[in-house]
Scaffold this motif. Structure first.
Motif, short mmCIF file in Angstrom:
data_model
loop_
_atom_site.label_atom_id
_atom_site.label_comp_id
_atom_site.label_asym_id
_atom_site.label_seq_id
_atom_site.Cartn_x
_atom_site.Cartn_y
_atom_site.Cartn_z
N ALA A 178 5.91 -0.59 12.14
CA ALA A 178 7.04 -1.46 12.50
C ALA A 178 7.37 -2.42 11.37
O ALA A 178 8.55 -2.67 11.07
CB ALA A 178 6.71 -2.22 13.78
N ASN A 179 6.34 -2.96 10.73
CA ASN A 179 6.58 -3.89 9.63
C ASN A 179 7.26 -3.20 8.45
O ASN A 179 8.19 -3.73 7.85
CB ASN A 179 5.26 -4.52 9.17
N TYR A 180 6.79 -2.00 8.11
CA TYR A 180 7.40 -1.27 7.01
C TYR A 180 8.85 -0.90 7.33
O TYR A 180 9.72 -0.92 6.45
CB TYR A 180 6.60 0.00 6.70
N GLN A 181 9.11 -0.54 8.58
CA GLN A 181 10.46 -0.12 8.95
C GLN A 181 11.47 -1.26 8.82
O GLN A 181 12.66 -1.01 8.64
CB GLN A 181 10.47 0.45 10.37
N ARG A 182 10.99 -2.50 8.93
CA ARG A 182 11.89 -3.63 8.73
C ARG A 182 12.45 -3.67 7.31
O ARG A 182 13.53 -4.18 7.06
CB ARG A 182 11.17 -4.95 9.03
N PHE A 183 11.64 -3.12 6.36
CA PHE A 183 12.05 -3.10 4.97
C PHE A 183 12.37 -1.68 4.52
O PHE A 183 12.38 -1.39 3.32
CB PHE A 183 10.93 -3.66 4.08
N GLY A 184 12.66 -0.82 5.50
CA GLY A 184 12.84 0.60 5.23
C GLY A 184 13.67 0.95 4.02
O GLY A 184 13.23 1.71 3.14
N PRO A 185 14.90 0.43 3.88
CA PRO A 185 15.74 0.83 2.74
C PRO A 185 15.19 0.44 1.39
O PRO A 185 15.59 0.99 0.37
CB PRO A 185 17.06 0.08 3.03
N THR A 186 14.27 -0.53 1.37
CA THR A 186 13.73 -0.99 0.08
C THR A 186 12.40 -0.34 -0.27
O THR A 186 11.82 -0.66 -1.31
CB THR A 186 13.54 -2.52 0.10
N LEU A 187 11.93 0.58 0.55
CA LEU A 187 10.62 1.19 0.31
C LEU A 187 10.71 2.33 -0.70
O LEU A 187 10.13 3.40 -0.51
CB LEU A 187 10.02 1.70 1.62
N THR A 188 11.43 2.10 -1.78
CA THR A 188 11.59 3.17 -2.77
C THR A 188 10.31 3.49 -3.51
O THR A 188 10.20 4.55 -4.14
CB THR A 188 12.68 2.77 -3.78
N HIS A 189 9.32 2.57 -3.48
CA HIS A 189 8.07 2.89 -4.16
C HIS A 189 7.34 4.04 -3.48
O HIS A 189 6.47 4.66 -4.07
CB HIS A 189 7.17 1.66 -4.27
N PHE A 190 7.71 4.35 -2.22
CA PHE A 190 7.15 5.53 -1.57
C PHE A 190 7.56 6.80 -2.31
O PHE A 190 6.85 7.80 -2.29
CB PHE A 190 7.60 5.60 -0.11
N ASP A 191 8.75 6.77 -2.95
CA ASP A 191 9.22 7.94 -3.69
C ASP A 191 8.36 8.21 -4.92
O ASP A 191 8.40 9.30 -5.49
CB ASP A 191 10.67 7.73 -4.14
N ARG A 192 7.62 7.22 -5.37
CA ARG A 192 6.81 7.34 -6.58
C ARG A 192 5.41 7.86 -6.29
O ARG A 192 4.61 8.03 -7.20
CB ARG A 192 6.74 5.99 -7.30
N ILE A 193 5.10 8.07 -5.02
CA ILE A 193 3.78 8.56 -4.62
C ILE A 193 3.81 10.09 -4.57
O ILE A 193 4.64 10.68 -3.89
CB ILE A 193 3.36 7.96 -3.26
N SER A 194 2.90 10.71 -5.29
CA SER A 194 2.92 12.18 -5.42
C SER A 194 2.39 12.90 -4.20
O SER A 194 2.79 14.02 -3.92
CB SER A 194 2.09 12.58 -6.65
N LEU A 195 1.45 12.25 -3.48
CA LEU A 195 0.81 12.92 -2.35
C LEU A 195 0.41 11.91 -1.29
O LEU A 195 -0.15 10.86 -1.60
CB LEU A 195 -0.44 13.68 -2.83
N PHE A 196 0.73 12.25 -0.05
CA PHE A 196 0.24 11.51 1.11
C PHE A 196 -0.75 12.43 1.84
O PHE A 196 -0.34 13.35 2.55
CB PHE A 196 1.38 11.13 2.06
N ALA A 197 -2.04 12.22 1.62
CA ALA A 197 -3.08 13.03 2.29
C ALA A 197 -3.47 12.30 3.57
O ALA A 197 -4.32 11.41 3.56
CB ALA A 197 -4.28 13.22 1.37
N ALA A 204 0.77 11.50 9.66
CA ALA A 204 1.74 12.22 8.83
C ALA A 204 3.15 12.00 9.36
O ALA A 204 4.10 11.78 8.59
CB ALA A 204 1.41 13.70 8.80
N LYS A 205 3.31 12.03 10.67
CA LYS A 205 4.63 11.81 11.27
C LYS A 205 5.14 10.41 10.96
O LYS A 205 6.34 10.21 10.71
CB LYS A 205 4.52 12.02 12.79
N ARG A 206 4.24 9.44 10.93
CA ARG A 206 4.66 8.06 10.64
C ARG A 206 5.08 7.92 9.18
O ARG A 206 6.04 7.20 8.88
CB ARG A 206 3.52 7.08 10.97
N PHE A 207 4.40 8.60 8.28
CA PHE A 207 4.83 8.58 6.88
C PHE A 207 6.21 9.22 6.73
O PHE A 207 7.06 8.71 5.97
CB PHE A 207 3.82 9.30 5.98
N ARG A 208 6.44 10.30 7.46
CA ARG A 208 7.77 10.93 7.41
C ARG A 208 8.83 9.98 7.95
O ARG A 208 9.96 9.94 7.45
CB ARG A 208 7.76 12.25 8.19
N ALA A 209 8.46 9.21 8.98
CA ALA A 209 9.40 8.26 9.58
C ALA A 209 9.83 7.19 8.59
O ALA A 209 10.90 6.59 8.73
CB ALA A 209 8.80 7.62 10.82
#
Length: 454
Positions: A178-197, A204-209
């Motif tokens: 919920a906290n991350y979703q408040r800043f959802g549009p600004t979470l571009t650093h997630f794009d820089r992560i090569s792998l979510f294990a 996994a579903k929450r990371f996709r969300a």
């Protein structure tokens, strides 16, 4: 849901440089406004001074260029994440140089105890000059973040330096989501992560969300399970000696039950002690607060309630002799797993208060019946696993805890069955380290030239 998150993110990409400037400016103002307080407290407290020096990356050793086999930085924010990394670090060091980092004092102490032959450093504050200095000193060739620790500047700088990044044993609680979703549009650093294990499909579903690329998300399991010792026969010689030393130090009588409350928070210590005393007045009660700085307040609260407490350090230095009629408060770090192996029944703390719980699998791996309260949001999957196989009991308050303790002590066969079920449940979850290493190799996060074996 992923498309919506990605679409919202694309609309703010034009503003990202400005957002980074604002974020950096916020850190700069924090330094300017907070410096007088930090300096004053650093003068008064050596521990605080050491922490500040570490967070400012002033004591990071210059390691020089990474060797051909690679230098892997494994980061765990505190005790739980550091302990979770044990099996992964043990596999990585077979082929790579490994550096371990942590953010908290307790995390650093545990890391240095677990990995005495490795470089252990404190993770810096997320301010560009500090992050740049840290990365320049360590020069990692890969960054593995345990569970979820994504500081924007650190991720951005690592990516700019060409350092591949992976979230390992990834998990995200509903509150964090919920906290991350408040800043959802600004979470571009997630794009820089090569792998979510991820630990499970739920995570996994929450990371996709949050808009993470589905192609970079794999379910590999919880590596923490591989690092949990399965009873004493799997212990090292040093751990076996610690087990024997503690048993002698506490003068434990095989005929007297040992009731342990591990990783307690806030008011739980008093609640649990009263419940244990009412259910089994003859039992040896051991309390292990999650945060040792709480020990003085725990001792004071129990004293006001009429309980004369002993401290583990007092027994060690010979200031007192063990007295089974008095609750023992453990005022040290890193001994909970050994103590779980000594107990008869285990209550897992952080669950009778609104905290979200602690790791219920640790006592289960020792073959102990597990009791916990309803607040398990941080360990929902683990708690559900134990409940499903009948290895745990949910207690909603002190009265229910007392009844559960009395019932299990009166029925040793039921207690043994719960312990056996828990041990087998933990064993069924092992193998995540091997799957994680395979994923790290497949996504080319580890340096080429062979893959570490778990």
């Amino acid at each position: 849901m992923v498309d919506q998150a990605t679409h919202r993110r694309s609309r703010v990409r034009w503003a990202l440089p400005l957002l980074r400037v604002v974020y950096g400016l916020a850190w700069f103002l924090l330094f300017v406004l907070g410096s007088p307080w930090w300096i004053a407290r650093s003068i008064l407290s050596k521990e605080f001074r050491v922490m500040v020096v570490g967070r400012l990356a002033l004591d990071v050793p210059g390691l020089g260029p990474a060797p051909v086999r690679g230098r892997i930085l494994v980061h765990g924010v505190s005790v739980g994440e550091v302990k979770a990394s044990q099996s992964l670090v043990a596999a990585l060091v077979q082929e790579h140089e490994v550096v371990v980092s942590a953010s908290t004092d307790s995390g650093l102490k545990v890391a240095r105890d677990l990995f005495p032959d490795l470089t252990v450093v404190r993770f810096p504050l997320d301010f560009l000059p500090l992050v740049s200095r840290f990365l320049g000193c360590i020069q990692p060739t890969a960054l593995l973040l345990m569970e979820l620790e994504v500081w924007p500047t650190f991720i951005h700088c690592s990516d700019r330096r060409g350092i591949p990044i992976a979230i390992v044993s990834g998990r995200i609680t509903p509150a964090s989501l919920a906290n991350y979703q408040r800043f959802g549009p600004t979470l571009t650093h997630f794009d820089r992560i090569s792998l979510f294990a991820a630990q499970s499909e739920v995570y996994a579903k929450r990371f996709r969300a949050l808009g993470a690329d589905p192609d970079r998300i794999l379910v590999t399991g919880n590596v923490k399970v591989d690092g949990i010792r399965m009873e004493l026969e799997q212990a090292t010689d040093g751990e076996k000696q610690s087990h024997q030393d503690l048993r002698r130090l506490l003068a434990l009588d095989p005929e007297v039950p040992v009731l342990l409350a591990g990783s307690t928070h806030d008011t739980e210590d008093l609640t649990v002690t009263r419940s244990f005393a009412a259910a089994a007045p003859e039992a040896r009660v051991i309390l292990v607060p999650r945060h040792p700085p709480r020990v003085p307040s725990v001792v004071e609260a129990l004293g006001r309630a009429g309980f004369q407490v002993q401290l583990l350090t007092d027994l060690r230095i010979g200031r007192e002799q063990p007295d089974a009629s008095r609750p023992l408060v453990v005022d040290t770090i890193g001994e909970l797993e050994v103590l779980y192996g000594l107990c008869t029944l285990a209550f897992v703390g952080g669950t009778l208060v609104e905290h979200g719980g602690q790791n219920v699998l640790e006592p289960a791996a020792q073959g102990k019946p597990v009791l916990h309260g309803p607040s398990v949001s941080n360990f929902q999957q683990e708690a559900a696993l134990l409940a499903r196989v009948g290895a745990s009991r949910l207690v909603r308050n002190g009265a229910e805890l007392g009844r559960a303790v009395a019932e299990l002590l009166a029925d040793p066969s039921e207690a043994r069955a719960m312990g056996q079920a828990g041990r087998e449940a933990v064993r069924s979850q092992q193998g995540a380290t091997e799957r994680t290493l395979e994923a790290l190799g497949a996504f080319q996060i580890l340096p080429p030239g062979g893959r570490s074996q778990a």
